[in-house]
Design an enzyme around this catalytic site. Structure first.
Site, PDB file in Angstrom:
ATOM      1  N   LEU A 247      39.545  36.006  34.218  1.00  0.00           N
ATOM      2  CA  LEU A 247      40.834  35.606  34.539  1.00  0.00           C
ATOM      3  C   LEU A 247      40.787  34.208  34.682  1.00  0.00           C
ATOM      4  O   LEU A 247      39.802  33.398  35.078  1.00  0.00           O
ATOM      5  CB  LEU A 247      40.724  36.115  36.224  1.00  0.00           C
ATOM      6  CG  LEU A 247      42.042  35.892  36.922  1.00  0.00           C
ATOM      7  CD1 LEU A 247      43.198  36.393  36.400  1.00  0.00           C
ATOM      8  CD2 LEU A 247      41.633  36.176  38.414  1.00  0.00           C
ATOM      9  N   CYS A 248      41.879  33.636  34.632  1.00  0.00           N
ATOM     10  CA  CYS A 248      42.104  32.055  34.528  1.00  0.00           C
ATOM     11  C   CYS A 248      43.629  32.106  35.278  1.00  0.00           C
ATOM     12  O   CYS A 248      44.159  33.167  35.825  1.00  0.00           O
ATOM     13  CB  CYS A 248      41.926  31.284  33.154  1.00  0.00           C
ATOM     14  SG  CYS A 248      43.247  31.488  32.020  1.00  0.00           S
ATOM     15  N   ARG A 249      44.143  30.725  35.002  1.00  0.00           N
ATOM     16  CA  ARG A 249      45.720  30.691  35.473  1.00  0.00           C
ATOM     17  C   ARG A 249      46.565  31.450  34.805  1.00  0.00           C
ATOM     18  O   ARG A 249      47.400  32.392  35.385  1.00  0.00           O
ATOM     19  CB  ARG A 249      45.973  29.270  35.483  1.00  0.00           C
ATOM     20  CG  ARG A 249      47.119  28.789  35.928  1.00  0.00           C
ATOM     21  CD  ARG A 249      47.555  27.483  36.136  1.00  0.00           C
ATOM     22  NE  ARG A 249      48.982  27.240  36.815  1.00  0.00           N
ATOM     23  CZ  ARG A 249      49.904  27.154  35.944  1.00  0.00           C
ATOM     24  NH1 ARG A 249      50.059  27.389  34.729  1.00  0.00           N
ATOM     25  NH2 ARG A 249      51.245  27.098  36.636  1.00  0.00           N
TER      26      ARG A 249
ATOM     27  N   GLY B  66      45.794  32.519  30.898  1.00  0.00           N
ATOM     28  CA  GLY B  66      45.010  33.059  29.748  1.00  0.00           C
ATOM     29  C   GLY B  66      44.386  32.106  28.996  1.00  0.00           C
ATOM     30  O   GLY B  66      43.513  32.711  28.124  1.00  0.00           O
TER      31      GLY B  66
ATOM     32  N   ILE C  93      46.090  34.598  36.671  1.00  0.00           N
ATOM     33  CA  ILE C  93      46.275  34.844  38.328  1.00  0.00           C
ATOM     34  C   ILE C  93      48.008  34.767  38.523  1.00  0.00           C
ATOM     35  O   ILE C  93      48.472  35.309  39.351  1.00  0.00           O
ATOM     36  CB  ILE C  93      45.790  33.759  39.084  1.00  0.00           C
ATOM     37  CG1 ILE C  93      45.690  34.329  40.505  1.00  0.00           C
ATOM     38  CG2 ILE C  93      46.450  32.371  38.858  1.00  0.00           C
ATOM     39  CD1 ILE C  93      44.573  35.260  40.718  1.00  0.00           C
TER      40      ILE C  93
END
Length: 183
Positions: free
Chosen positions: A66-68, A70, A95
């Site tokens: 997971l990141c902001r 992708g 997220i």
């Protein structure tokens, strides 16, 4: 990186056998994080081979990253694949999409990194224009530099100012070690 597998936030949340790895910066993680158990390890401190050993990943359990939005998760997924771990997926949309899909998030009371960048860039532009008008036209280099930085950030999704601010003392987790597990 084109063959990185993606999983929807809802499917990732429903899989209780998985390991979720959040590779966002400390400040991003403090601003909003999944309520469900996950491991937070910023991308700039991630060593895929060490992580595989530390978490005893053998491929039987999927790893969801997971990141902001992708992009960083895809980079992390690629590093895991290069380290020989194939059961890795990117949580589609990061997220931001988790929030859109209604997943439970913990929200902190911090100024987001994006807002900090806007404040820093806006202040530098304003200072450069004022100093350029009052003291010397050479100070107009400051707003030009900020404009160039914004163009680079928009085109590449790499923002030097955000990376610099993420390392600022007020954006670091107290006693920030290599990993932070949230349960």
């Amino acid at each position: 990186m084109n063959d990185i597998r993606k999983i929807s936030p809802k499917d990732a949340a429903a899989d209780h056998a998985c390991v979720i790895l959040d590779v966002r910066t400390d400040i991003e993680h403090r601003a909003a994080a999944l309520k469900q158990p996950h491991i937070h390890l910023p991308l700039d401190r991630l060593d895929a081979a060490d992580f595989i050993k530390a978490q005893k990943l053998d491929g039987s359990r999927p790893l969801y990253i997971l990141c902001r939005a992708g992009a960083r998760a895809a980079k992390a997924a690629e590093s895991f694949r290069q380290a020989g771990f194939e059961n890795v997926h990117v949580i589609d949309g990061g997220i931001l999409n988790c929030e859109t899909c209604g997943l439970a998030l913990k929200k902190g009371e911090v100024i987001s990194l994006e807002r900090q960048v806007r404040i820093a860039v806006g202040s530098t532009v304003l200072l450069g224009v004022l100093l350029g008008a009052l003291l010397s036209p050479w100070f107009y280099v400051l707003p030009a530099f900020c404009g160039a930085g914004l163009v680079v950030a928009g085109v590449t999704e790499w923002c030097g100012m955000a990376l610099l601010l993420a390392r600022a003392p007020w954006n670091r987790t107290a006693g920030s070690g290599k990993t932070c597990c949230n349960t």
